[in-house]
Design a protein around this motif. Structure first.
Motif, short mmCIF file in Angstrom:
data_model
loop_
_atom_site.label_atom_id
_atom_site.label_comp_id
_atom_site.label_asym_id
_atom_site.label_seq_id
_atom_site.Cartn_x
_atom_site.Cartn_y
_atom_site.Cartn_z
N ILE A 33 0.86 -1.28 -0.01
CA ILE A 33 0.11 -0.01 0.17
C ILE A 33 0.97 1.15 -0.03
CG2 ILE A 33 -1.50 1.36 1.30
CD1 ILE A 33 -2.62 -1.30 2.49
N VAL A 34 0.71 2.21 -1.04
CA VAL A 34 1.46 3.21 -1.11
C VAL A 34 0.63 4.71 -1.03
CG1 VAL A 34 3.04 4.42 -2.40
CG2 VAL A 34 2.66 2.05 -2.72
N GLU A 35 0.89 5.23 -0.02
CA GLU A 35 -0.18 6.52 0.37
C GLU A 35 0.68 7.33 1.39
OE1 GLU A 35 -2.81 9.08 0.68
OE2 GLU A 35 -3.78 7.30 -0.17
N ASP A 36 0.59 8.60 0.89
CA ASP A 36 1.39 9.45 1.82
C ASP A 36 0.45 9.97 3.04
OD1 ASP A 36 -0.23 11.11 -0.26
OD2 ASP A 36 0.57 12.73 0.75
N ILE A 78 2.51 -4.55 3.36
CA ILE A 78 3.78 -3.70 3.49
C ILE A 78 3.11 -2.31 3.17
CG2 ILE A 78 6.22 -3.15 2.74
CD1 ILE A 78 6.21 -6.28 1.89
N GLU A 79 3.68 -1.31 3.85
CA GLU A 79 3.35 -0.03 3.63
C GLU A 79 4.30 0.99 3.14
OE1 GLU A 79 1.05 1.67 6.99
OE2 GLU A 79 0.24 -0.55 7.57
N ALA A 80 4.16 1.85 2.42
CA ALA A 80 5.07 2.89 1.93
C ALA A 80 4.58 4.07 1.80
CB ALA A 80 5.66 2.51 0.63
N GLY A 81 5.04 5.12 2.40
CA GLY A 81 4.79 6.50 2.14
C GLY A 81 4.67 7.42 0.97
N ASP A 82 5.48 6.81 -0.09
CA ASP A 82 5.67 7.71 -1.19
C ASP A 82 6.26 6.57 -2.34
OD1 ASP A 82 8.67 7.48 -1.28
OD2 ASP A 82 8.19 9.38 -0.18
N GLU A 85 11.94 1.24 -3.60
CA GLU A 85 13.02 0.63 -2.61
C GLU A 85 12.56 -0.85 -1.97
OE1 GLU A 85 14.08 3.45 0.25
OE2 GLU A 85 14.67 4.81 -1.10
N ILE A 86 11.19 -0.90 -1.55
CA ILE A 86 10.77 -1.89 -1.12
C ILE A 86 10.59 -3.13 -2.25
CG2 ILE A 86 8.52 -3.04 -0.43
CD1 ILE A 86 8.31 -0.39 1.19
N LEU A 87 10.26 -2.67 -3.69
CA LEU A 87 10.06 -3.68 -4.41
C LEU A 87 11.39 -4.27 -5.03
CD1 LEU A 87 7.08 -1.75 -6.56
CD2 LEU A 87 7.00 -4.05 -5.54
N ASP A 115 4.71 10.31 -9.02
CA ASP A 115 3.36 10.03 -8.42
C ASP A 115 3.13 8.82 -8.67
OD1 ASP A 115 2.43 9.79 -10.99
OD2 ASP A 115 1.50 11.75 -11.03
N GLY A 116 1.83 8.23 -8.25
CA GLY A 116 1.15 7.06 -8.41
C GLY A 116 1.31 6.28 -9.54
N LEU A 117 0.99 7.15 -10.71
CA LEU A 117 1.07 6.88 -11.90
C LEU A 117 2.42 6.13 -12.49
CD1 LEU A 117 -1.93 8.89 -13.70
CD2 LEU A 117 -1.93 6.47 -13.22
N ASP A 118 3.34 7.28 -12.06
CA ASP A 118 4.39 7.14 -12.44
C ASP A 118 5.13 5.58 -11.97
OD1 ASP A 118 5.02 9.58 -13.72
OD2 ASP A 118 5.49 10.62 -11.88
N LEU A 119 4.82 5.50 -10.71
CA LEU A 119 4.90 4.07 -10.16
C LEU A 119 4.47 3.03 -10.84
CD1 LEU A 119 6.12 2.53 -7.49
CD2 LEU A 119 4.01 3.08 -6.19
N ALA A 120 3.09 3.17 -11.17
CA ALA A 120 2.47 2.12 -11.68
C ALA A 120 3.17 1.84 -13.11
CB ALA A 120 0.99 2.55 -12.01
N GLU A 121 3.80 2.99 -13.91
CA GLU A 121 4.29 2.69 -15.04
C GLU A 121 5.72 1.85 -14.92
OE1 GLU A 121 3.82 3.04 -18.19
OE2 GLU A 121 1.94 4.41 -18.06
#
Length: 133
Positions: free
Chosen positions: A11-14, A34-38, A44-46, A66-72
């Motif tokens: 879960i990635v949520e600031d 597992i949680e991430a703040g950004d 790093e977790i992945l 942002d979240g879309l960058d992360l998804a890409e």
């Protein structure tokens, strides 16, 4: 729950409170979280764990990604990971989410989140091998 995956969800949520609510709802259904703040923390977790089954990420977060960058990035580097994105400020059609991911608008009910997670993991498990590399 017998069909709960052994692989954790990220879960990635600031917003810590929102992240905790989502994590608690999924943990109550037997998922490992597992949680991430950004997005940078998520990457790093992945990089340390190839066992993540699904990421649930907010779109609007601080930092250079942002979240879309992360998804890409997840789609490119870890194509076996399912993706769900959420936002209260941006509205997307699920077709706009990379890699057959889904969009869940905020505010959402935790039951909606749990159902969507279960659907995405079932789709993955019914579809193709979990390791596309």
């Amino acid at each position: 729950m017998t069909d709960t995956p052994q692989q954790p969800l990220l879960i990635v949520e600031d917003e810590m409170f929102i992240r905790m609510i989502a994590a608690d709802a999924l943990e109550d259904r037997g998922f490992s979280i597992i949680e991430a703040g950004d997005a940078r923390e998520a990457l790093e977790i992945l990089e340390r764990s190839s066992e993540i089954a699904l990421i649930f990420t907010d779109i609007n977060m601080p930092g250079d990604l942002d979240g879309l960058d992360l998804a890409e990035e997840v789609t490119k580097r870890w194509p076996h990971i399912e993706i769900i994105v959420t936002s209260g400020g941006v509205r997307l059609d699920s077709a706009e989410v990379p890699d057959s991911g889904k969009f869940l608008p905020k505010p959402y009910a935790t039951d909606q989140l749990v159902k969507l997670v279960q659907e995405q993991l079932a789709r993955r498990d019914a579809g193709s091998p979990t390791d596309h590399r």
